[in-house]
Design an enzyme around this catalytic site. Structure first.
Site, PDB file in Angstrom:
ATOM      1  N   HIS A  65     113.237   6.696  60.230  1.00 49.29           N
ATOM      2  CA  HIS A  65     113.323   5.502  59.397  1.00 49.29           C
ATOM      3  C   HIS A  65     113.325   5.871  57.920  1.00 49.29           C
ATOM      4  CE1 HIS A  65     111.769   1.861  57.307  1.00 49.29           C
ATOM      5  NE2 HIS A  65     112.612   1.267  58.124  1.00 49.29           N
ATOM      6  N   HIS A  87     119.290  -0.533  53.919  1.00 51.37           N
ATOM      7  CA  HIS A  87     118.737  -1.802  53.450  1.00 51.37           C
ATOM      8  C   HIS A  87     119.668  -2.482  52.451  1.00 51.37           C
ATOM      9  CE1 HIS A  87     114.901  -0.074  55.010  1.00 51.37           C
ATOM     10  NE2 HIS A  87     114.760  -1.331  55.401  1.00 51.37           N
ATOM     11  N   HIS A  96     118.277  -1.077  62.745  1.00 49.84           N
ATOM     12  CA  HIS A  96     116.937  -1.267  63.294  1.00 49.84           C
ATOM     13  C   HIS A  96     116.976  -1.609  64.786  1.00 49.84           C
ATOM     14  CE1 HIS A  96     115.755  -1.530  58.987  1.00 49.84           C
ATOM     15  NE2 HIS A  96     114.651  -0.965  59.446  1.00 49.84           N
ATOM     16  N   HIS A 217     110.882 -10.212  56.371  1.00 51.72           N
ATOM     17  CA  HIS A 217     110.813  -8.758  56.589  1.00 51.72           C
ATOM     18  C   HIS A 217     110.026  -8.057  55.494  1.00 51.72           C
ATOM     19  CE1 HIS A 217     112.413  -4.650  55.793  1.00 51.72           C
ATOM     20  NE2 HIS A 217     112.064  -4.499  57.059  1.00 51.72           N
ATOM     21  N   HIS A 221     105.918  -6.771  55.506  1.00 47.71           N
ATOM     22  CA  HIS A 221     105.624  -5.360  55.234  1.00 47.71           C
ATOM     23  C   HIS A 221     104.560  -5.251  54.147  1.00 47.71           C
ATOM     24  CE1 HIS A 221     108.147  -2.412  57.342  1.00 47.71           C
ATOM     25  NE2 HIS A 221     109.053  -3.374  57.463  1.00 47.71           N
ATOM     26  N   PHE A 238     109.022   1.737  52.036  1.00 50.09           N
ATOM     27  CA  PHE A 238     109.951   2.193  53.074  1.00 50.09           C
ATOM     28  C   PHE A 238     109.629   3.585  53.617  1.00 50.09           C
ATOM     29  CE2 PHE A 238     113.238  -0.769  51.047  1.00 50.09           C
ATOM     30  CZ  PHE A 238     113.007  -1.758  51.973  1.00 50.09           C
ATOM     31  N   HIS A 251     109.409  -5.324  63.700  1.00 54.39           N
ATOM     32  CA  HIS A 251     110.868  -5.222  63.721  1.00 54.39           C
ATOM     33  C   HIS A 251     111.476  -5.736  65.019  1.00 54.39           C
ATOM     34  CE1 HIS A 251     112.631  -3.634  60.061  1.00 54.39           C
ATOM     35  NE2 HIS A 251     111.421  -3.161  59.814  1.00 54.39           N
TER      36      HIS A 251
END
Length: 477
Positions: A65, A87, A96, A217, A221, A238, A251
Site C-alpha cells: 500500500h 489516490h 484497493h 475515506h 483514516h 498513507f 477499506h
C-alpha cells in the site's frame, strides 16, 4: 518493494481465482460471531508471524500500500520521470479492491479456510458507527497501539473529522454522518464525481479526487490515527495506514460503497467503456507468494472475484437535508455584499481565511431532461499544497458567511480532504468537483445567473492555493 523471493509472474486470467468455491460473504463487523473473530485474529497473527521478507507477511502487505500510494513506482517509457500515486484518481477504487482481494486470500490460506471473507466496518449504518470492540482488546492481533484512544467504542465516528473534536451529542453525530453519506453517494451522480478523474499515461498524478475517497475515506483514516503522533499515524497518513489491522475492514466498506453506488441507478456506471482504465494493471503477491499481474477490467464484478457483501440498512439513502433557503432578494443582497467588498477575491486565492466568490453559471433553467442527462458541477481547479500537509476545506453554496450551515444542511456541499504522505514533501496540484444540480434545485436557485461559493479552511489554513472556480456540466453515463 524489495524481496529476495524469486517467482514466476502470472496474469490473473491464468491464475485460479475462486471458481471452485462458493461465493464468500463479507459481513459487517458488528454482526460477526465469536468464531469468526477468532479466525480473523488467528489469520492476522499468522501474517504478523511470517518473516518480514515473505511477501505474504503483514509487514510486506502494508508496504504494498505504501508503495502504490507514495510514488515508489514510475510510469513507463517515455514518462519515467512521472511517479504513480493511485489516490486522487480513477485508480482509487480498483487498486484497493485488488489489494484487499489478495490480502483476503492470503489470510484465508494461512488459516486453512478458502471461504474466509474480510468483514466490513459499516460506518455508514447506525449500528456500525463505532470502532468494533474486538479491535480494542490489547491481547488481540487486531489491536494497534497507534490509535486515538479517545475514539474507541462507544464513541461515534465522525465522518467529517477535521482533526479536532466535534463536541456534539451522539444522536447529532449520527445525523451528521447520515447527511455526509447522502451527499457523498447520492449527490455524486457521475463516475468522475464518485470515482475520481482519469489518470492516463503521461499525466501528472492527482488529477482529481472522488467523493468517497475525500470523505469518509480520508476523514475516517484521520479519526482513527493517534492524536499524539505528528501525522496521526498510523491510519492518519498513507505510508503507515496499512500497518493497522482496522485498515482492512475500513477499506472493505469503501469497496462496498462502489458496489452500492452502481446500484443506485440514474445512469451510474464506472469507466467500463474506457480502454485506458480497463487495461491498466497492478502487481500483487498471492497466497502462494506468486507475483500476479492484474488488470482493472478483471475486478469490476465482485462475484467474479468470488465474494459479495451482506445487505444491511442504508439510513442515508433517503435522507432529506434541511435548508435556510434564502429568498431571491436575500441571494441578491449576498451577491451585492461580495461584489462591494473592499477585499474582493481574485484568483488565485490563498485559503488563509473564509473566502466567498461569485461563480457564473453557463446555463440556467435547464429542462428535466437536461438535468437527467447532465450534472451541474462546481469545479475547483489548480488546488496546490505541499504533500506533507493535512488539508481540509469545506465548500458552501449560497450560504450566509456570517452564519454558515451545518454539514447536514443543503448549503454545505462537501469537503476537500488530503492526508499527509509522511515522506519528503512534494508540491501537489489537483482538482475537486462537486455536483450541485439537486442543491440549486432545493435552494430555488435554478434561475440565478451565478452562485456564491464560500470556502472554509479547516486544516492547513494558509497552506492551500485555489487557482480557479467555475461551473461545468458532466454527462451522467
Amino acid at each position: 518493494m524489495q524481496s529476495p523471493f524469486k517467482f514466476k509472474e502470472f496474469e490473473f486470467k491464468d491464475y485460479d481465482a475462486s471458481s471452485n468455491f462458493p461465493l464468500r460473504v463479507r459481513k459487517p463487523c458488528h454482526l460477526v460471531d465469536e468464531e469468526f473473530i477468532a479466525k480473523f485474529e488467528k489469520g492476522i497473527a499468522l501474517m504478523k508471524a511470517l518473516p518480514k521478507d515473505d511477501p505474504r507477511s503483514f509487514y510486506q502487505q502494508a508496504k504494498v500500500h505504501c508503495a502504490y500510494c507514495n510514488g515508489a513506482y514510475h510510469q513507463q517509457y517515455p514518462f519515467e520521470n512521472l511517479k504513480i500515486d493511485i489516490h486522487r484518481s480513477w485508480f482509487f477504487f480498483p487498486f484497493h479492491r485488488w489489494y484487499l482481494y489478495f490480502f483476503e486470500r492470503i489470510l484465508g490460506n494461512l488459516i486453512g479456510d478458502p471461504n474466509f471473507a474480510l468483514p466490513f466496518w459499516s460506518w455508514d449504518t447506525i449500528d456500525g458507527m463505532q470502532i468494533p470492540p474486538y479491535f480494542t482488546h490489547m491481547n488481540s492481533s487486531l489491536y494497534h497501539k497507534l490509535r486515538d484512544m479517545n475514539h474507541i467504542s462507544p464513541h461515534i465516528v465522525d465522518l467529517q473529522f477535521i482533526g479536532d473534536e466535534n463536541f456534539v451529542s451522539s444522536q447529532k453525530q449520527i445525523s451528521l454522518n447520515i447527511a455526509a453519506m447522502y451527499k457523498q453517494m447520492v449527490l455524486a451522480s457521475t463516475k468522475e464525481l464518485f470515482m475520481g478523474s482519469p489518470l492516463r499515461h503521461g499525466d501528472e498524478s492527482h488529477p482529481g479526487i472522488g467523493s468517497i475517497e475525500n470523505a469518509p475515506h480520508n476523514t475516517v483514516h484521520k479519526w482513527v490515527g493517534a492524536a499524539d503522533t505528528p501525522n496521526r499515524e498510523d491510519m492518519g497518513t498513507f505510508y503507515t495506514a496499512a500497518r493497522d489491522p482496522i485498515f482492512y475492514p475500513h477499506h472493505s466498506n469503501i469497496d462496498r460503497m462502489w458496489v452500492i453506488w452502481k446500484k443506485l441507478g440514474q445512469g451510474r456506471r464506472d469507466y467500463s467503456d474506457d480502454e485506458d482504465w480497463l487495461d491498466s494493471s497492478f502487481f500483487f503477491y498471492n497466497e502462494n507468494a506468486t507475483l500476479v499481474r492484474v488488470k482493472v477490467r478483471d475486478c469490476l464484478d465482485t462475484k467474479k472475484l468470488g465474494y459479495v457483501y451482506q445487505d444491511v440498512d442504508l439510513p442515508w439513502l433517503n435522507f432529506q437535508p434541511t435548508s435556510k433557503r434564502m429568498s431571491k432578494e436575500q441571494r441578491e443582497a449576498k451577491r451585492a455584499k461580495v461584489l462591494s467588498s473592499k477585499e474582493r477575491e481574485n484568483f488565485p486565492i490563498v485559503l488563509d481565511s473564509i473566502k466567498s466568490v461569485i461563480v457564473k453559471r453557463p446555463r440556467k433553467l435547464r429542462s428535466e431532461l437536461e438535468k437527467e442527462n447532465e450534472e451541474e458541477v462546481l469545479v475547483m481547479e489548480g488546488i496546490e499544497f505541499e504533500s506533507d500537509q493535512y488539508i481540509k476545506f469545506d465548500v458552501h453554496v449560497n450560504d450566509d458567511e456570517d452564519k454558515l450551515s451545518e454539514h447536514d444542511e443543503t448549503e454545505f456541499v462537501g469537503s476537500f480532504v488530503s492526508l499527509e504522505n509522511g515522506h519528503k514533501s512534494r508540491r501537489i496540484s489537483t482538482c475537486f468537483k462537486v455536483g450541485v444540480s439537486k442543491v440549486l434545485e432545493n435552494l430555488e436557485g435554478d434561475e440565478d445567473d451565478d452562485v456564491v461559493v464560500t470556502l472554509v479552511p479547516k486544516g492547513g489554513i494558509g497552506e492551500v492555493i485555489i487557482g480557479n472556480i467555475m461551473i461545468e456540466f458532466l454527462p451522467k453515463d
